[in-house]
Design a protein around this motif. Structure first.
Motif, short mmCIF file in Angstrom:
data_model
loop_
_atom_site.label_atom_id
_atom_site.label_comp_id
_atom_site.label_asym_id
_atom_site.label_seq_id
_atom_site.Cartn_x
_atom_site.Cartn_y
_atom_site.Cartn_z
N GLU A 17 3.98 -3.43 -10.92
CA GLU A 17 5.34 -2.93 -10.75
C GLU A 17 5.73 -2.93 -9.26
N THR A 18 4.81 -2.46 -8.42
CA THR A 18 5.06 -2.44 -6.98
C THR A 18 5.28 -3.84 -6.45
N LEU A 19 4.43 -4.76 -6.84
CA LEU A 19 4.52 -6.13 -6.35
C LEU A 19 5.82 -6.80 -6.79
N SER A 20 6.29 -6.48 -7.98
CA SER A 20 7.54 -7.08 -8.45
C SER A 20 8.72 -6.60 -7.63
N GLU A 21 8.57 -5.46 -6.96
CA GLU A 21 9.65 -4.92 -6.12
C GLU A 21 9.66 -5.51 -4.71
N ILE A 22 8.52 -6.01 -4.26
CA ILE A 22 8.44 -6.40 -2.84
C ILE A 22 8.15 -7.87 -2.57
N GLY A 23 7.77 -8.63 -3.58
CA GLY A 23 7.35 -10.00 -3.27
C GLY A 23 7.82 -11.01 -4.28
N THR A 24 7.43 -12.21 -4.01
CA THR A 24 7.75 -13.32 -4.90
C THR A 24 6.81 -13.29 -6.11
N GLU A 25 7.15 -14.06 -7.11
CA GLU A 25 6.29 -14.18 -8.29
C GLU A 25 4.92 -14.74 -7.90
N ALA A 26 4.91 -15.70 -6.99
CA ALA A 26 3.64 -16.29 -6.54
C ALA A 26 2.77 -15.25 -5.82
N ALA A 27 3.38 -14.43 -4.98
CA ALA A 27 2.63 -13.38 -4.28
C ALA A 27 2.09 -12.37 -5.28
N ARG A 28 2.95 -11.98 -6.24
CA ARG A 28 2.53 -11.01 -7.26
C ARG A 28 1.33 -11.55 -8.05
N ALA A 29 1.43 -12.78 -8.49
CA ALA A 29 0.35 -13.38 -9.28
C ALA A 29 -0.95 -13.46 -8.48
N HIS A 30 -0.84 -13.82 -7.22
CA HIS A 30 -2.01 -13.95 -6.36
C HIS A 30 -2.72 -12.60 -6.19
N VAL A 31 -1.95 -11.57 -5.88
CA VAL A 31 -2.55 -10.25 -5.66
C VAL A 31 -3.07 -9.67 -6.97
N ILE A 32 -2.31 -9.81 -8.05
CA ILE A 32 -2.75 -9.26 -9.34
C ILE A 32 -4.02 -9.94 -9.82
N ASP A 33 -4.15 -11.22 -9.58
CA ASP A 33 -5.39 -11.91 -9.97
C ASP A 33 -6.59 -11.29 -9.28
N ARG A 34 -6.47 -11.03 -7.99
CA ARG A 34 -7.57 -10.41 -7.25
C ARG A 34 -7.78 -8.96 -7.69
N ALA A 35 -6.68 -8.25 -7.92
CA ALA A 35 -6.78 -6.85 -8.35
C ALA A 35 -7.44 -6.75 -9.73
N ARG A 36 -7.12 -7.66 -10.61
CA ARG A 36 -7.73 -7.64 -11.95
C ARG A 36 -9.24 -7.90 -11.85
N ILE A 77 0.83 -1.20 0.00
CA ILE A 77 0.00 0.00 0.00
C ILE A 77 0.86 1.25 0.00
N GLU A 78 1.87 1.28 0.85
CA GLU A 78 2.73 2.47 0.94
C GLU A 78 3.43 2.75 -0.38
N ARG A 79 4.07 1.74 -0.95
CA ARG A 79 4.81 1.93 -2.20
C ARG A 79 3.89 2.20 -3.38
N PHE A 80 2.79 1.47 -3.44
CA PHE A 80 1.87 1.63 -4.56
C PHE A 80 1.30 3.05 -4.59
N TYR A 81 0.83 3.53 -3.46
CA TYR A 81 0.23 4.86 -3.46
C TYR A 81 1.27 5.97 -3.61
N GLU A 82 2.53 5.71 -3.29
CA GLU A 82 3.58 6.67 -3.63
C GLU A 82 3.66 6.80 -5.15
N LYS A 83 3.60 5.67 -5.84
CA LYS A 83 3.64 5.68 -7.31
C LYS A 83 2.39 6.36 -7.88
#
Length: 150
Positions: free
Chosen positions: A105-124, A32-38
């Motif tokens: 982009e934010t997720l690729s900076e802070i987490g694993t590929e699995a975490a990124r995919a999981h969050v992006i799926d829900r975000a989409r 949340i912090e990094r994403f909203y900075e962007k």
């Protein structure tokens, strides 16, 4: 098993699954912090958010609650994201696509590929739902076509 016991077990399982991917409270706070900075620096999204978010600290607290509810089924979020987005004039596919790109982009900076995919799926899914409502609200009420998804 009662309905309450079943919901508690399902919520616990969802949280354990997210945590196994590296998604915990600290991960969500960083996201949340990094994403909203962007978002705030973004040429397109920054002005949209600036026009609608008066106090950033409460907004960020609310977004942490929202994402914990989405990712853990914590049930702590209270609000109506749909209504908040419907009042933004001309909100469209390009805006949601940009939002998703910044989040990815934010997720690729802070987490694993699995975490990124999981969050992006829900975000989409969230973005597509909000986009569909915006199209119906702004358009003729016939709803989105198959091509109006992200």
């Amino acid at each position: 098993m009662t309905a309450t016991q079943h919901s508690v077990a399902a919520r616990d399982a969802k949280r354990r699954h997210a945590e196994a991917l590296g998604i915990d409270d600290a991960f969500i706070a960083r996201m949340i912090e990094r994403f909203y900075e962007k978002v705030r620096r973004d040429d397109v999204l920054g002005p949209i958010f600036a026009a609608h978010v008066i106090e950033w600290t409460p907004h960020l607290v609310q977004m942490n609650r929202f994402w914990r509810s989405v990712l853990f089924s914590s049930g702590e979020f209270v609000g109506s994201p749909m209504l908040k987005h419907l009042v933004i004039p001309d909100l469209g596919r390009a805006d949601f696509a940009r939002w998703l790109r910044l989040l990815e982009e934010t997720l690729s900076e802070i987490g694993t590929e699995a975490a990124r995919a999981h969050v992006i799926d829900r975000a989409r899914n969230i973005a597509n739902s909000l986009l569909a409502a915006a199209i119906v609200h702004q358009g003729d009420g016939l709803g989105p076509s198959k091509t109006d998804t992200l």
